[in-house]
Design an enzyme around this catalytic site. Structure first.
Site, short mmCIF file in Angstrom:
data_model
loop_
_atom_site.label_atom_id
_atom_site.label_comp_id
_atom_site.label_asym_id
_atom_site.label_seq_id
_atom_site.Cartn_x
_atom_site.Cartn_y
_atom_site.Cartn_z
N TYR A 143 -24.71 76.31 2.56
CA TYR A 143 -23.72 76.44 1.49
C TYR A 143 -22.32 76.20 2.02
O TYR A 143 -21.50 75.53 1.40
CB TYR A 143 -23.81 77.82 0.85
CG TYR A 143 -22.84 78.02 -0.28
CD1 TYR A 143 -23.14 77.59 -1.57
CD2 TYR A 143 -21.60 78.64 -0.08
CE1 TYR A 143 -22.25 77.77 -2.62
CE2 TYR A 143 -20.70 78.82 -1.12
CZ TYR A 143 -21.03 78.39 -2.38
OH TYR A 143 -20.15 78.56 -3.42
N LYS B 247 -33.00 76.88 -7.80
CA LYS B 247 -32.06 75.78 -7.59
C LYS B 247 -31.73 75.77 -6.10
O LYS B 247 -31.26 76.78 -5.56
CB LYS B 247 -30.79 76.04 -8.41
CG LYS B 247 -29.66 75.06 -8.20
CD LYS B 247 -28.39 75.58 -8.86
CE LYS B 247 -27.21 74.66 -8.61
NZ LYS B 247 -25.92 75.32 -8.98
#
Lengths: 261, 261, 261, 261, 261
Positions: B155, B182
């Site tokens: 991320y 997701k």
């Protein structure tokens, strides 16, 4: 069709215990499935639990929910492991509770409940508190609780477990009210029999652990554990990391080692 | 006028999934809207969700509340992301739960629920606990739960995600009971197909990620993801960081890639 | 005598907003009252709120309780700030919730609710969680929520606020469902208008901030803010740190800047 | 026999306040009783409260429970201090809540409630949150709340308190809704009168503090405090660390300083 | 068969107290049972409690649950210790609560409740909060609460306890509302009598501590404690770390030292 009560009785588990452990997707990740990818499919493993006549399959609540139809269809007794952690955080072994006992029983139709405690972790107290609450609630439903009693040091090296620590871990499960505890094999029968004695009425199942070189090696250890007083085994990788035939043969051998009473 | 039940059924979502992600105002701030300021206006983006025929728009609970009239008027299915964090704290990725499932369903009229977990964060256990509770509650309402399964490391660098970590992240979502997860694109179809396999019954949607240079580049990746087994896409910046025409054209192309069954 | 319903309607607030902020006794201490000691007396300030025709007076729950008679007698609309911190702890900006929404509405008779979030603090997640819960509960009572959206860095230097951070802070309030956010002035109208745009439907009131050298200077800034899109102002020290005449004159000028619609 | 309502009214406390503080056994330990061991006996001190006609005796919930018969027999109004800490942890001044308000009122028959906050401690926010909840609940029972508003720095050196910090501490109590606050003496009347002014409607009682050399010295300070606006005193060691005669004489002198209205 | 009420009365405990402590399996592990393995068997120790006519056996909730039949059969009064810690974490002495009071009373049929507090630990406040709640709840059931009041420093060295700290520890138990406290022996009668005096109405039982060289040595200390004011003893290792005959002889001698009134 059996009634709900008959179904529950039919699914109730008793000594000896052959648990098919399948919580590795959360605790260790799909890495465990890479060599034998069919093991990644919960439907396949639920079927193995059925065909291998395991006492129960141990699942995290999410898989138990998503595969409720397969579980019901195969009539596989379900052990919901209500807490768990991932391996992303190497510094924390806090296994948060992921569902309530009420949900595991009422919605997931669990036959038994499980929870892990990492003894020696800085969040041990939180896990013990959770386990105490799980046992307290489970007694209202008369469901057995299985404690995954792991000691941090031994878990990290992957076992076998230090004999004194294993005896202590098993005893902690008893003091908390677990009907069954799962601990690592100590390496020899003499020390493991002390583990079983230290657990009092609480039954001890031996962790199947890492995949051994041969099924014979694995079964040899299980036999030693049984002779030392183990009430069964919780096996995972030696089942879904091998071919279907091997898996069912191992299950058959385990049933011979731990025959129904 | 459709009845409440008809309305709910009309709004229920099914595979394939085209989610219009619009939680960036909380997670990344209005910086994302600077180049194309119309994207700052939730009413505009809700309209895009309608015109682009997205499966649902993903909103934090506050916007879902403040724009409830626009959402209802356009009859846009609503995915309430019930937790979230800001980017003010670079050291913490704890995404606190911002509303209850009961509120998302009963007051906000959600069609689906979403929650993010930052795997590897020191507060991962708290987010997993929350997600477990969200799933448990959502099952009572028979609403699907979408897990934003992010790994901290990937991320932070903005993707693409490490294949093994993405497979693990997807699996964690399944073990927790998410209907849909997701995750970041892994960079190639082969590794992404393992991600999808590792997720079992849980559907995998690919994160639309950062704005690509051209829509073609973006759609090319989406096609690869689809062929690898993705059940859809969650796209944000490639929709509201471009002109309305481009956005609707992209939506049209996505619908072609992921046609209704 | 108006009925309870009429009273509530009479007291309901609407754009534009002139809030008399009086939570400084908790957040900064009586040091703020030393130069003009009458400001230490809540009864005096409640009267100023009445005479100055402010939209509401913002009080911590304790003062709202102890001065409930004065508030009712003067019929001053009440904005209960349900959380707050002191300045004794320089290292922590966690503002704990001090009363429930139910109490603020049912016992204190609040017309609006407020809460502060210090964005960037290590306890930001806790404050966001609390704010989410406050909004969720407030919607049941149809009461507006005002978010004191402060960024740690800008709060510490006392403003003006960094434009991008202010836009982000305002947007966070919107994403959480605040009807109104209070942010620091950014120093110029252009950047402040982006703050207002980033907030969507959420109204932005500008923090009155530290006492300026002259009322003209203060009113000049307020005019700029209004032209940039501010829906009002939350002013404190420029009211109760000056004489009664000056205070009421400032209030009169503010009403001219932000006339009732 | 008076009815419960009459009893409650009879026991209700009003300005001025002479509190006999007897929470030292928890906060400081029996060391305080070594020189005058009779002070270790709660029954003896409850009797002193009766004979000395104190407004109330301040007790931790445990003593209030164990000595409920003595308290009732002597009809001594009871101030239950619902939180407290020990002195074993030099690094933490978190005073956990030890009983609920409901218990203090319903079971212990409290006439007033008390709670301590250590301003400046790293757990200050937790104590403020608790105090807020205590006040909120107490208002339902119409019982007064006394805030022991201590600043960490001044508490550690044993007072007198820094004037500005004392004014802030008293104000915090008011902002939280305390009817009465107990703060350290500031050393002079002028600064203490600002403390009282800063507290608004909230009454200020001065902490009796350490045992002075002579009763005259103690009473001299109390007189100064009264003239500065104190509504009473909370005295402990100057009562149960002296002989019974001295104690009752001091109580008599205090009643003269703070005569009933 | 006695009625439930008669049974409860029959099992109610009163001064003097001879507690058979058997919570070592959690707090110290089966290491304590190695020399005399029969001590590992709860059924054996429950029988010792019966034959030795102890006031009650102190068990963690798990053993109390698993051995409920043995406890009922032998009609042994049960002291449920509702919290506890393991010795795996050398750095934390937080003893989490393992069951509710309601469960201990309603399901486990407890005659008394116990809880440990490690004074001086960084989590002391949490344990005090729990103990306060336990006492509050226990008063509703009119069950006595026994506080294991340990000071970290003295516990770590295994006793004897510092006299001033023991007096403080006992007093903390009283301030919290314990009916009985268990503290370490101070080494001499004079200092221990101050411990008992500092506890007020709260009864003090002396911790039996480590196994002494001879029963005479142990009984000699117990006699000193009794003469100093102890209301009994909580003994463990000197009972189940010796032969059955020795154990019952020690119990007989203890009953002579602390005869029923």
């Amino acid at each position: 069709m059996p009634s709900e009560k008959e179904q529950r009785e039919e699914n109730s588990i008793s000594d000896p215990y052959l648990f098919l452990a399948y919580d590795h997707g959360l605790g260790r990740g799909p890495e465990d499935f890479e060599e034998y990818p069919q093991g990644a499919d919960p439907a396949y493993v639920i079927d193995l639990a059925h065909e291998g006549k395991f006492s129960a399959i141990a699942l995290e609540p999410g898989l138990a929910w998503l595969y409720r139809d397969e579980i019901q269809e195969k009539n596989v007794p379900l052990l919901v492991k209500v807490n768990g952690r991932t391996n992303f955080s190497q510094n924390s072994f806090l296994a948060p509770q992921l569902c309530t006992v009420e949900y595991a029983v009422g919605t997931l139709n669990a036959t038994a409940l499980g929870a892990v405690v990492f003894l020696g972790d800085s969040d041990e107290a939180r896990m013990l508190r959770d386990l105490g609450h799980i046992v307290e609630t489970a007694t209202q439903y008369q469901l057995p609780v299985v404690g995954w009693m792991y000691t941090l040091e031994d878990y990290k090296k992957g076992g076998p477990g230090d004999p004194r620590r294993m005896a202590y871990a098993a005893r902690v499960g008893a003091e908390l009210g677990c009907d069954i505890v799962k601990v690592h094999w100590t390496g020899d029968a003499e020390s493991f029999s002390w583990v079983c004695e230290a657990a009092g009425k609480t039954k001890v199942v031996v962790a199947g652990g890492i995949k051994t070189n041969t099924p014979e090696e694995f079964l040899g250890i299980m036999k030693e554990a049984r002779d030392a007083g183990a009430a069964g085994v919780a096996v995972g990788r030696n089942i879904w990391q091998v071919s279907r035939e091997e898996a069912l043969e191992t299950a058959r051998q385990l049933r011979k080692l731990f025959p129904e009473k």
